[in-house]
Scaffold this active site. Structure first.
Site, PDB file in Angstrom:
ATOM      1  CG  ASN A  58       8.357  -6.228 -13.056  1.00 42.36           C
ATOM      2  OD1 ASN A  58       8.702  -5.909 -11.918  1.00 42.36           O
ATOM      3  ND2 ASN A  58       7.156  -5.974 -13.535  1.00 42.36           N
TER       4      ASN A  58
ATOM      5  CB  SER B  54      -1.705  -6.732   3.718  1.00 43.32           C
ATOM      6  OG  SER B  54      -1.823  -5.570   4.482  1.00 43.32           O
TER       7      SER B  54
ATOM      8  CE1 TYR C  63      -0.573  -3.862  -1.602  1.00 46.92           C
ATOM      9  CE2 TYR C  63      -1.527  -3.067   0.456  1.00 46.92           C
ATOM     10  CZ  TYR C  63      -0.640  -3.889  -0.220  1.00 46.92           C
ATOM     11  OH  TYR C  63       0.163  -4.737   0.486  1.00 46.92           O
TER      12      TYR C  63
ATOM     13  CE  LYS D 137      -0.943  -7.499  -1.134  1.00 46.28           C
ATOM     14  NZ  LYS D 137       0.030  -8.375  -1.770  1.00 46.28           N
TER      15      LYS D 137
ATOM     16  CG  ASP E 252      -3.553   6.325   8.512  1.00 45.96           C
ATOM     17  OD1 ASP E 252      -3.409   5.491   7.589  1.00 45.96           O
ATOM     18  OD2 ASP E 252      -2.665   7.129   8.852  1.00 45.96           O
TER      19      ASP E 252
HETATM   20  P1  NAD Z   1       8.480  -4.467  -2.903  1.00 43.75           P
HETATM   21  O1  NAD Z   1       7.851  -3.498  -3.828  1.00 43.75           O
HETATM   22  O2  NAD Z   1       9.779  -4.111  -2.291  1.00 43.75           O
HETATM   23  O3  NAD Z   1       8.624  -5.895  -3.600  1.00 43.75           O
HETATM   24  C1  NAD Z   1       7.745  -6.337  -4.595  1.00 43.75           C
HETATM   25  C2  NAD Z   1       8.607  -6.829  -5.748  1.00 43.75           C
HETATM   26  O4  NAD Z   1       7.744  -7.306  -6.799  1.00 43.75           O
HETATM   27  C3  NAD Z   1       9.471  -5.738  -6.350  1.00 43.75           C
HETATM   28  O5  NAD Z   1      10.810  -6.207  -6.427  1.00 43.75           O
HETATM   29  C4  NAD Z   1       8.882  -5.499  -7.748  1.00 43.75           C
HETATM   30  O6  NAD Z   1       9.874  -5.135  -8.667  1.00 43.75           O
HETATM   31  C5  NAD Z   1       8.261  -6.849  -8.042  1.00 43.75           C
HETATM   32  N1  NAD Z   1       7.117  -6.829  -8.969  1.00 43.75           N
HETATM   33  C6  NAD Z   1       6.021  -6.042  -8.920  1.00 43.75           C
HETATM   34  N2  NAD Z   1       5.190  -6.343  -9.941  1.00 43.75           N
HETATM   35  C7  NAD Z   1       5.770  -7.361 -10.632  1.00 43.75           C
HETATM   36  C8  NAD Z   1       5.399  -8.109 -11.775  1.00 43.75           C
HETATM   37  N3  NAD Z   1       4.264  -7.858 -12.431  1.00 43.75           N
HETATM   38  N4  NAD Z   1       6.221  -9.086 -12.208  1.00 43.75           N
HETATM   39  C9  NAD Z   1       7.395  -9.342 -11.563  1.00 43.75           C
HETATM   40  N5  NAD Z   1       7.797  -8.653 -10.480  1.00 43.75           N
HETATM   41  C10 NAD Z   1       6.995  -7.671 -10.017  1.00 43.75           C
HETATM   42  O7  NAD Z   1       7.389  -4.768  -1.757  1.00 43.75           O
HETATM   43  P2  NAD Z   1       7.552  -5.552  -0.385  1.00 43.75           P
HETATM   44  O8  NAD Z   1       7.406  -4.563   0.699  1.00 43.75           O
HETATM   45  O9  NAD Z   1       8.731  -6.434  -0.440  1.00 43.75           O
HETATM   46  O10 NAD Z   1       6.214  -6.404  -0.416  1.00 43.75           O
HETATM   47  C11 NAD Z   1       6.179  -7.720  -0.912  1.00 43.75           C
HETATM   48  C12 NAD Z   1       4.738  -8.216  -0.864  1.00 43.75           C
HETATM   49  O11 NAD Z   1       4.251  -8.116   0.478  1.00 43.75           O
HETATM   50  C13 NAD Z   1       3.786  -7.407  -1.725  1.00 43.75           C
HETATM   51  O12 NAD Z   1       2.832  -8.273  -2.306  1.00 43.75           O
HETATM   52  C14 NAD Z   1       3.118  -6.491  -0.726  1.00 43.75           C
HETATM   53  O13 NAD Z   1       1.831  -6.114  -1.148  1.00 43.75           O
HETATM   54  C15 NAD Z   1       3.042  -7.388   0.496  1.00 43.75           C
HETATM   55  N6  NAD Z   1       2.941  -6.646   1.754  1.00 43.75           N
HETATM   56  C16 NAD Z   1       3.860  -5.671   2.026  1.00 43.75           C
HETATM   57  C17 NAD Z   1       3.739  -4.925   3.201  1.00 43.75           C
HETATM   58  C18 NAD Z   1       4.715  -3.821   3.505  1.00 43.75           C
HETATM   59  O14 NAD Z   1       4.398  -2.950   4.319  1.00 43.75           O
HETATM   60  N7  NAD Z   1       5.921  -3.820   2.924  1.00 43.75           N
HETATM   61  C19 NAD Z   1       2.679  -5.172   4.093  1.00 43.75           C
HETATM   62  C20 NAD Z   1       1.780  -6.201   3.796  1.00 43.75           C
HETATM   63  C21 NAD Z   1       1.921  -6.920   2.606  1.00 43.75           C
HETATM   64  N1  UFG Z   2       2.483   7.764   9.912  1.00 43.12           N
HETATM   65  C1  UFG Z   2       2.780   9.059  10.278  1.00 43.12           C
HETATM   66  N2  UFG Z   2       3.553   9.802   9.438  1.00 43.12           N
HETATM   67  C2  UFG Z   2       4.034   9.316   8.249  1.00 43.12           C
HETATM   68  C3  UFG Z   2       3.712   7.992   7.885  1.00 43.12           C
HETATM   69  C4  UFG Z   2       2.924   7.253   8.741  1.00 43.12           C
HETATM   70  O1  UFG Z   2       2.365   9.538  11.336  1.00 43.12           O
HETATM   71  O2  UFG Z   2       4.718  10.052   7.510  1.00 43.12           O
HETATM   72  C5  UFG Z   2       1.677   6.941  10.841  1.00 43.12           C
HETATM   73  C6  UFG Z   2       0.382   6.440  10.262  1.00 43.12           C
HETATM   74  O3  UFG Z   2      -0.646   7.377  10.447  1.00 43.12           O
HETATM   75  C7  UFG Z   2       0.177   5.137  11.037  1.00 43.12           C
HETATM   76  C8  UFG Z   2       1.604   4.641  11.279  1.00 43.12           C
HETATM   77  O4  UFG Z   2       2.439   5.776  11.138  1.00 43.12           O
HETATM   78  O5  UFG Z   2      -0.419   5.405  12.282  1.00 43.12           O
HETATM   79  C9  UFG Z   2       2.056   3.571  10.289  1.00 43.12           C
HETATM   80  O6  UFG Z   2       1.856   4.048   8.978  1.00 43.12           O
HETATM   81  P1  UFG Z   2       2.472   3.286   7.704  1.00 43.12           P
HETATM   82  O7  UFG Z   2       2.100   4.094   6.496  1.00 43.12           O
HETATM   83  O8  UFG Z   2       3.899   3.005   7.921  1.00 43.12           O
HETATM   84  O9  UFG Z   2       1.713   1.890   7.730  1.00 43.12           O
HETATM   85  P2  UFG Z   2       0.155   1.563   7.668  1.00 43.12           P
HETATM   86  O10 UFG Z   2      -0.168   0.857   8.946  1.00 43.12           O
HETATM   87  O11 UFG Z   2      -0.639   2.726   7.315  1.00 43.12           O
HETATM   88  O12 UFG Z   2       0.108   0.583   6.402  1.00 43.12           O
HETATM   89  C10 UFG Z   2       0.870  -0.596   6.351  1.00 43.12           C
HETATM   90  C11 UFG Z   2       1.272  -0.914   4.914  1.00 43.12           C
HETATM   91  C12 UFG Z   2       0.055  -1.204   4.079  1.00 43.12           C
HETATM   92  C13 UFG Z   2      -0.771  -2.257   4.721  1.00 43.12           C
HETATM   93  C14 UFG Z   2      -1.098  -1.871   6.152  1.00 43.12           C
HETATM   94  C15 UFG Z   2      -1.854  -2.943   6.869  1.00 43.12           C
HETATM   95  O13 UFG Z   2       1.955   0.173   4.359  1.00 43.12           O
HETATM   96  O14 UFG Z   2       0.489  -1.700   2.842  1.00 43.12           O
HETATM   97  O15 UFG Z   2       0.110  -1.627   6.871  1.00 43.12           O
HETATM   98  O16 UFG Z   2      -1.091  -4.113   6.855  1.00 43.12           O
HETATM   99  F1  UFG Z   2      -1.927  -2.401   4.031  1.00 43.12           F
END
Ligand code: NAD
Ligand code: UFG
Length: 341
Positions: free
Chosen positions: A33, A125, A150, A154, A296
């Site tokens: 979307n 995650s 969030y 999950k 964190d």
């Molecule tokens: P992202 O936000 O770039 O991608 C998610 C996509 O889903 C987006 O394009 C958004 O437009 C779409 N979306 C959201 N809600 C929707 C809905 N109701 N209907 C249709 N489309 C919808 O995020 P990402 O980093 O690519 O993450 C993808 C998945 O992986 C997510 O479920 C996220 O929670 C999970 N994940 C991400 C990370 C990370 O650090 N990026 C870590 C662990 C898990």
């Molecule tokens: N950090 C900084 N400065 C910043 C941002 C992050 O020092 O501006 C540090 C954080 O304290 C951490 C590390 O960088 O030690 C990584 O931080 P991120 O925010 O990049 O990632 P996290 O590990 O906190 O979280 C990520 C995803 C979450 C997911 C989690 C566990 O963003 O969605 O990993 O999978 F839940």
């Protein structure tokens, strides 16, 4: 021509996965979307793969849209990326997060059940492990209640999928627990495009490096880690994308619940990441030491051996690759994807 429905397929991880799927001979059908992505990414996928992916603009919570897709295409299974993912925002907007992530997944599962589509790979995650008792983290570690909606969404979705498997043993359900996805496509054409102030470390670093932000705040230097800063398992988004292809190849046809960590199996500190980015961009990057960020943990890195054994997949790309590819993406697309295509 194996049709795979990719929810959230224009997002950061979804778009890179679509590309690798096309290259592996699959036909992705994207449903998104655009709440956190832009249509411009489709052109980039086309440019890199030579194939324009099928795109349906719509919401996973809209059942008629899903029903139409399942009628129109012979979908073999679903890779479910769609969801909201900002930890901090989820604390402020719990209803929106549970509604989108959990209710959205339920609607998707209902439509899959009706269409007799019984294969799903879900983007979970490492957050489901909470603050683990030790590292490296194995899949057998207990999952813990999350401190934010969030992470809790999950956990709830993992539980829902496991309950589905319990009553429907012919379903194939794969839970991929990502560690910290970073990096971009090596062409510089695709990458992460966060809207507003980035929450995550590497997009923040590249925005400081390019001059869009003044300095990085390093959240905490008093953790029990070698240099006092937080340690994470950063994984290149292209390796992550390949992990999905491996899961499709090896587990999609096998009934049951399959759970894998997708990480590199090693951790880097915030300061080590910063150094790698300084090397990639060729100059120093300003930072200040700041207090710990609420929620964190000190260390979070994977034991990735289960995926190596069962999916025949291992991360190939180094931290330097991640930094160089991020930097190329950032310098060639300083404002991310264009709004108009
Ligand atoms: P992202 O936000 O770039 O991608 C998610 C996509 O889903 C987006 O394009 C958004 O437009 C779409 N979306 C959201 N809600 C929707 C809905 N109701 N209907 C249709 N489309 C919808 O995020 P990402 O980093 O690519 O993450 C993808 C998945 O992986 C997510 O479920 C996220 O929670 C999970 N994940 C991400 C990370 C990370 O650090 N990026 C870590 C662990 C898990
Ligand atoms: N950090 C900084 N400065 C910043 C941002 C992050 O020092 O501006 C540090 C954080 O304290 C951490 C590390 O960088 O030690 C990584 O931080 P991120 O925010 O990049 O990632 P996290 O590990 O906190 O979280 C990520 C995803 C979450 C997911 C989690 C566990 O963003 O969605 O990993 O999978 F839940």
């Amino acid at each position: 021509m194996s049709y795979i429905l990719i929810t959230g397929g224009t997002g950061y991880i979804g778009s890179h996965t679509c590309l690798q799927l096309i290259q592996a001979g699959y036909t992705p059908v994207i449903l998104d979307n655009f709440i956190n992505s832009k249509p411009a990414v489709l052109q980039r996928i086309t440019q890199l793969s030579g194939q324009t992916p099928i795109m349906i603009e719509g919401d996973i919570r809209h059942r008629p849209t899903l029903e139409k897709i399942f009628k129109q295409y012979p979908i073999e299974g679903v890779i479910h990326f769609a969801g909201l993912k900002a930890v901090g925002e989820s604390v402020q907007k719990p209803i929106e997060y549970y509604e989108n992530n959990v209710a959205g997944t339920l609607t998707l599962l209902e439509a899959m059940q009706q269409a007799q589509v019984k294969r799903i790979i879900f983007s979970s995650s490492a957050t489901v492990y909470g603050d683990p008792a030790s590292v490296p983290i194995r899949e057998s570690f207990p999952t813990l209640s999350a401190t934010n909606p969030y992470g809790q969404s999950k956990l709830m979705i993992e539980r829902i999928l496991q309950d589905v498997a319990h009553v429907s043993p012919d379903w194939s359900i794969t839970l991929l627990r990502y560690f910290n996805p970073v990096g971009a496509h090596p062409s510089g054409l695709m990458g992460e495009d966060p809207q507003g102030i980035p929450n995550n470390l590497t997009p923040y670093i590249t925005q400081v490096a390019i001059g869009r932000r003044e300095q990085l705040s390093v959240f905490g230097n008093d953790y029990p880690t070698p240099d006092g800063t937080g340690v994470r398992d950063y994984i290149h988004v292209m390796d992550l994308a390949d992990g999905h292809v491996a899961a499709l190849k090896h587990k999609f046809s096998e009934a049951g619940v399959h759970i894998y960590n997708l990480g590199t199996g090693r951790g880097y500190s915030v300061l080590e990441v910063l150094k790698a980015f300084e090397k990639a961009c060729g100059h120093s990057i300003r930072y200040q030491l700041s207090p710990r960020r609420a929620g964190d943990i000190a260390e979070c890195w994977s034991d990735a051996s289960k995926a190596a054994t069962e999916l025949h997949w291992q991360a190939q790309r180094s931290l330097d690759d991640m930094a160089q590819d991020c930097w190329r993406w950032q310098t060639e697309n300083p404002q991310g994807y264009p709004d108009n295509v």
